[in-house]
Design an enzyme around this catalytic site. Structure first.
Site, PDB file in Angstrom:
ATOM      1  N   TYR A  56      49.968  40.347  20.164  1.00  0.00           N
ATOM      2  CA  TYR A  56      49.524  38.918  20.414  1.00  0.00           C
ATOM      3  C   TYR A  56      50.319  37.481  19.817  1.00  0.00           C
ATOM      4  O   TYR A  56      51.649  37.927  18.563  1.00  0.00           O
ATOM      5  CB  TYR A  56      48.445  38.473  19.193  1.00  0.00           C
ATOM      6  CG  TYR A  56      47.377  38.642  20.108  1.00  0.00           C
ATOM      7  CD1 TYR A  56      46.870  37.544  21.179  1.00  0.00           C
ATOM      8  CD2 TYR A  56      45.974  39.258  19.650  1.00  0.00           C
ATOM      9  CE1 TYR A  56      45.771  37.413  21.661  1.00  0.00           C
ATOM     10  CE2 TYR A  56      45.077  39.378  20.715  1.00  0.00           C
ATOM     11  CZ  TYR A  56      44.711  38.288  21.698  1.00  0.00           C
ATOM     12  OH  TYR A  56      43.889  37.963  22.194  1.00  0.00           O
ATOM     13  N   GLU A 108      50.259  34.512  20.894  1.00  0.00           N
ATOM     14  CA  GLU A 108      50.250  33.217  22.087  1.00  0.00           C
ATOM     15  C   GLU A 108      50.653  31.723  21.325  1.00  0.00           C
ATOM     16  O   GLU A 108      51.216  32.163  20.438  1.00  0.00           O
ATOM     17  CB  GLU A 108      48.378  33.028  21.559  1.00  0.00           C
ATOM     18  CG  GLU A 108      47.430  33.804  21.989  1.00  0.00           C
ATOM     19  CD  GLU A 108      45.844  33.383  21.495  1.00  0.00           C
ATOM     20  OE1 GLU A 108      45.716  32.666  20.633  1.00  0.00           O
ATOM     21  OE2 GLU A 108      45.058  34.175  22.229  1.00  0.00           O
ATOM     22  N   ASP A 155      55.633  28.241  47.430  1.00  0.00           N
ATOM     23  CA  ASP A 155      54.699  29.648  46.901  1.00  0.00           C
ATOM     24  C   ASP A 155      55.572  30.722  47.313  1.00  0.00           C
ATOM     25  O   ASP A 155      55.747  31.167  48.454  1.00  0.00           O
ATOM     26  CB  ASP A 155      53.739  29.675  46.899  1.00  0.00           C
ATOM     27  CG  ASP A 155      53.347  31.620  46.450  1.00  0.00           C
ATOM     28  OD1 ASP A 155      52.961  32.276  46.116  1.00  0.00           O
ATOM     29  OD2 ASP A 155      52.066  31.562  46.370  1.00  0.00           O
ATOM     30  N   THR A 177      55.350  35.737  42.352  1.00  0.00           N
ATOM     31  CA  THR A 177      55.179  37.177  41.160  1.00  0.00           C
ATOM     32  C   THR A 177      56.462  37.855  41.016  1.00  0.00           C
ATOM     33  O   THR A 177      57.265  37.179  41.790  1.00  0.00           O
ATOM     34  CB  THR A 177      54.430  37.448  42.447  1.00  0.00           C
ATOM     35  OG1 THR A 177      55.315  38.479  44.206  1.00  0.00           O
ATOM     36  CG2 THR A 177      53.240  37.221  43.755  1.00  0.00           C
ATOM     37  N   LYS A 216      56.830  42.106  44.379  1.00  0.00           N
ATOM     38  CA  LYS A 216      56.780  41.859  45.892  1.00  0.00           C
ATOM     39  C   LYS A 216      58.322  42.516  45.895  1.00  0.00           C
ATOM     40  O   LYS A 216      59.188  43.275  45.279  1.00  0.00           O
ATOM     41  CB  LYS A 216      56.364  40.814  45.818  1.00  0.00           C
ATOM     42  CG  LYS A 216      55.157  40.911  46.350  1.00  0.00           C
ATOM     43  CD  LYS A 216      54.014  39.817  46.924  1.00  0.00           C
ATOM     44  CE  LYS A 216      52.743  39.643  46.427  1.00  0.00           C
ATOM     45  NZ  LYS A 216      52.084  38.412  47.537  1.00  0.00           N
ATOM     46  N   ARG A 227      54.406  44.167  37.851  1.00  0.00           N
ATOM     47  CA  ARG A 227      53.193  42.986  38.773  1.00  0.00           C
ATOM     48  C   ARG A 227      52.822  42.290  37.528  1.00  0.00           C
ATOM     49  O   ARG A 227      52.867  41.855  36.518  1.00  0.00           O
ATOM     50  CB  ARG A 227      51.528  44.413  38.476  1.00  0.00           C
ATOM     51  CG  ARG A 227      50.896  43.659  39.010  1.00  0.00           C
ATOM     52  CD  ARG A 227      49.826  44.502  39.582  1.00  0.00           C
ATOM     53  NE  ARG A 227      50.421  45.847  40.297  1.00  0.00           N
ATOM     54  CZ  ARG A 227      50.269  45.163  41.516  1.00  0.00           C
ATOM     55  NH1 ARG A 227      49.822  44.560  42.095  1.00  0.00           N
ATOM     56  NH2 ARG A 227      51.929  45.793  43.030  1.00  0.00           N
TER      57      ARG A 227
HETATM   58  C1  LIG Z   1      50.776  38.745  46.833  1.00  0.00           C
HETATM   59  C2  LIG Z   1      50.596  36.838  46.729  1.00  0.00           C
HETATM   60  C3  LIG Z   1      49.472  35.585  45.574  1.00  0.00           C
HETATM   61  C4  LIG Z   1      49.669  36.597  44.959  1.00  0.00           C
HETATM   62  O1  LIG Z   1      49.687  37.408  43.777  1.00  0.00           O
HETATM   63  P1  LIG Z   1      48.488  38.592  42.911  1.00  0.00           P
HETATM   64  O2  LIG Z   1      49.768  38.528  41.918  1.00  0.00           O
HETATM   65  O3  LIG Z   1      48.150  39.174  44.040  1.00  0.00           O
HETATM   66  O4  LIG Z   1      47.436  37.233  42.220  1.00  0.00           O
HETATM   67  C5  LIG Z   1      50.138  34.017  45.531  1.00  0.00           C
HETATM   68  N1  LIG Z   1      50.901  34.094  46.836  1.00  0.00           N
HETATM   69  C6  LIG Z   1      51.409  34.398  48.227  1.00  0.00           C
HETATM   70  C7  LIG Z   1      52.394  34.543  48.876  1.00  0.00           C
HETATM   71  C8  LIG Z   1      51.425  35.899  47.647  1.00  0.00           C
HETATM   72  O5  LIG Z   1      51.917  36.704  48.819  1.00  0.00           O
END
Ligand SMILES: *Cc1c(COP(=O)(O)O)cnc(C)c1O
Length: 416
Positions: free
Chosen positions: A52, A54, A197, A223, A226, A232
């Site tokens: 933990y 936090e 994003d 993320t 990807k 993840r």
């Molecule tokens: C995949 C994605 C997310 C969310 O990611 P998760 O880890 O699946 O919650 C947010 N924004 C964009 C543009 C994405 O392609």
């Protein structure tokens, strides 16, 4: 090699082994997926899962955090180096959590969000109604033209009418470069916060293979699993100290409790990979492979949205075909080629059926495939789509897919 889990829980172990076989035998072309390094998986399976922690490095609510501090600080420093920015939060459990924290930090309930329409390539968390982002805030959208591209003059017009508190840019199914500078101009014109994003394109951005959201965006999320090919998870970055403080409070104690220290350790390992000289080569290859895919599909008469790609993905439209995105997804799946159905500009079918597919290059590029393999795969995809009800052909190609896949094995065991 034998594992504890094999003896203790054979049902779960069986599923893990079957998943390894699936990953080895199929061609993974879902644009948001990738294969991470064994070193990343080792960090995820480490003893940090027990801890933990936090709070933030050197400001914890629990004792015994000296090594947790070390890994989190390394993850922060590496991510700041990758994006050339000042502040980072590496605790978000996912990209959606990261986006939730941005809104929680910078907006009040019912403030206005302007984001890309989900059906035009945006993400659920950019103001879509089924998501918290569309429920807790007033959300408005911009989209793409029929040519598949964002028209920045139109976004400006919409922004002037909507007067949003925050503009979200970044997408999940957009094959062209996003011009963050233009979004900055739009945000400045209407006095909005600019939120980028880069979940899908981060791996290209950190290799200078896509325009960076810095210095244009006020806050950036990503993320880590990807195109970055890490574990993840999610992360948030900014150059603004005041925003950084608000983001940290929004993540903890705002939205999350204890951070996943084992995943943060894995993020740090992933970022080390992203900082290595070979990462640049990987990112270039991801783009070259996607470009080859688009080129072959166009030459075979398929309608590639926007005519090609600047990044890691290709969107194919079947608006002029008898079959749907769902049909194409299933036919390719029968041959061991995994893609996803996707809405396209000018969509006429429901989101559960769609008139398109999204195909990505990151995962197969991580397996070591290059343009020669992508040319072969693009022709298989075209052969299948040309004769979509031919299940014999799908079975024949499935064998060829398996043969190709067997030459590019990425993991030799199911657990690292
Ligand atoms: C995949 C994605 C997310 C969310 O990611 P998760 O880890 O699946 O919650 C947010 N924004 C964009 C543009 C994405 O392609």
């Amino acid at each position: 090699m034998s594992y504890e889990i094999e003896k203790f829980d054979p049902e779960i172990f069986d599923a893990i082994e079957s998943e390894l076989t699936r990953q080895n035998n199929h061609l993974e072309m879902i644009a948001s997926e990738n294969f991470t390094q064994p070193a990343v998986m080792e960090a995820m399976g480490s003893v940090f899962t027990n801890k933990y922690a936090e709070g933030y490095p050197n400001k914890r609510y629990y004792g015994g955090c000296e090594y947790a501090d070390k890994v989190e600080q390394l993850a922060i420093d590496r991510l700041c180096e990758l994006f050339d920015c000042k502040f980072a939060n590496v605790q978000p459990h996912s990209g959606s959590q990261a986006n939730g924290a941005v809104y929680a930090a910078l907006l009040k309930p019912y403030d206005k969000i302007l984001g890309m329409d989900l059906s035009h390539g945006g993400h659920l968390t950019h103001g879509s109604k089924p998501s918290f982002s569309g429920k807790n805030y007033q959300s408005f959208t911009y989209g793409v033209e029929l040519d598949g591209r964002i028209n920045y003059d139109k976004v400006m017009e919409i922004a002037k009418i909507v007067q949003p508190k925050i503009i979200v840019c970044g997408a999940s199914a957009y094959a062209r470069e996003i011009d963050f500078k233009k979004f900055r101009e739009i945000a400045d014109e209407v006095g909005a916060i600019l939120f980028a994003d880069v979940a899908h394109i981060a791996g290209l951005v950190v290799a200078n293979e896509h325009m960076s959201p810095f210095p244009y965006a006020d806050v950036v999320t990503t993320t880590t699993h990807k195109t970055l090919a890490g574990p993840r998870g999610g992360a948030i970055m900014t150059n603004d100290e005041d925003i950084a403080k608000k983001i940290n409070s929004a993540i903890f104690p705002g939205l999350q409790g204890g951070p996943l220290v084992h995943v943060i350790a894995a993020k740090a390992v992933g970022f080390k990979h992203n900082l290595s000289p070979e990462w640049k080569e990987y990112a270039k290859q991801v783009k070259a492979n996607a470009a080859k895919l688009a080129e072959v599909l166009v030459s075979r008469g398929y309608d590639v949205v926007s005519g090609g790609t600047d990044n890691h993905l290709v969107l194919v439209s079947f608006l002029n075909k008898e079959f749907s995105g769902k049909d194409a997804d299933a036919a390719l799946g029968n041959a061991g080629i995994t893609v996803n159905k996707n809405t396209v500009p000018g969509e006429t079918r429901s989101p559960f059926v769609t008139s398109g597919i999204r195909i990505g290059s990151p995962a197969l590029t991580s397996r070591g495939m290059g343009v020669a393999e992508f040319e072969k795969i693009a022709n298989w995809i075209s052969d299948i789509l040309d004769d979509i009800n031919n299940t014999e052909l799908q079975a024949k190609i499935k064998d060829e897919v398996k043969e190709l896949a067997s030459n590019f094995i990425i993991y030799d065991k199911p657990i690292y």
